[in-house]
Design an enzyme around this catalytic site. Sequence first.
Site, PDB file in Angstrom:
ATOM      1  N   PRO A   1       0.683  -1.248  -0.022  1.00  0.00           N
ATOM      2  CA  PRO A   1      -0.146   0.119   0.045  1.00  0.00           C
ATOM      3  C   PRO A   1       1.032   1.365  -0.049  1.00  0.00           C
ATOM      4  CG  PRO A   1      -0.795  -1.426   1.448  1.00  0.00           C
ATOM      5  CD  PRO A   1       0.423  -2.197   1.171  1.00  0.00           C
ATOM      6  N   GLU A   2       0.480   2.309  -0.864  1.00  0.00           N
ATOM      7  CA  GLU A   2       1.270   3.442  -0.726  1.00  0.00           C
ATOM      8  C   GLU A   2       0.533   4.677  -0.125  1.00  0.00           C
ATOM      9  OE1 GLU A   2       2.981   4.028  -4.680  1.00  0.00           O
ATOM     10  OE2 GLU A   2       2.896   1.824  -5.274  1.00  0.00           O
TER      11      GLU A   2
ATOM     12  N   LYS B   1       3.499   6.247   4.272  1.00  0.00           N
ATOM     13  CA  LYS B   1       2.985   5.274   4.284  1.00  0.00           C
ATOM     14  C   LYS B   1       2.646   4.611   5.646  1.00  0.00           C
ATOM     15  CE  LYS B   1       5.715   3.766   0.075  1.00  0.00           C
ATOM     16  NZ  LYS B   1       6.561   2.954  -0.322  1.00  0.00           N
TER      17      LYS B   1
ATOM     18  N   ARG C   1      13.320  -3.821  -6.357  1.00  0.00           N
ATOM     19  CA  ARG C   1      11.872  -3.775  -6.787  1.00  0.00           C
ATOM     20  C   ARG C   1      11.905  -3.904  -8.422  1.00  0.00           C
ATOM     21  NH1 ARG C   1       8.512  -1.023  -2.710  1.00  0.00           N
ATOM     22  NH2 ARG C   1       9.793  -0.544  -0.849  1.00  0.00           N
TER      23      ARG C   1
END
Length: 269
Positions: A2-3, A51, A259
């Site tokens: 989640p951002e 976040k 990532r």
Amino acid sequence: MPEGDTVFRQAAVLHAALGGKVLTASDFRVPSYATVDLSGRTVQQVIARGKHLLMQFGDLTVHSHLKMEGTWHVYPRDAQGGRPQWRRPAHTARCVLRTQDQEAVGFLLGELNIYSPAEEQERLGHLGPDLLGPDWDPAEATRRLLSAPQRSIGVALLDQRNLAGVGNVFRSEICFLAGILPTRPVAEVANLARVIDLSEKLLTVNRLRIRRCTTANPTAGPPYWVYGRGGKPCMRCGTRLRKSELGEPELRKAAVADRVIYFCPSCQS
């Protein structure tokens, strides 16, 4: 993961349910805080910080980070005080906070901490300006990004010390919309102001959406220009989108995890 937009939305839901109310019970299902009892305390506010999600009680803060799988749910409690039916398995609950009429449950939280004001500042004071917060300052975000001019813009955007809230999805989308490769050094980004402006705008328009979208239509079609679309044609030019990874040495320097990135080799340079 989640951002910032997702955490902002969760904080808004939690604040609407708990803000200004007295807890009748608390249940921390992690060993470090298993004996903590916050019943009788008033939730002053619930806010997002990038976040990070913060439930503030004045003299302490319940801090959580959703990581990959975490989420908070709010359930109404009936007048008899019966337990509501949770939509997630009970064994995945990490924190339960109850008021007279609401029950907030944190499932699979990646991090759960209780901080004093001093500890909160020590643990979170490094965060850069919050894209969705009252402290948002594009000039300060620019200064922080330029403090390491040879880092790639993709790595720099993920570093929460520069600006708080951007994650991997938005990083890929911001770079595409700005027309720059995620691997381009910050010093070589011709219009850094546009990158920062796009970051703020994309999170802002998505902060209350259930379905995150960076394209023109939030209800139909692919929600993203490039993220998760490796090998598919670019919706602008038709070139096949690429999926790659950031270089390991650069990642170590940036102190962020390895990532995957997505980009269009034609639209971005």
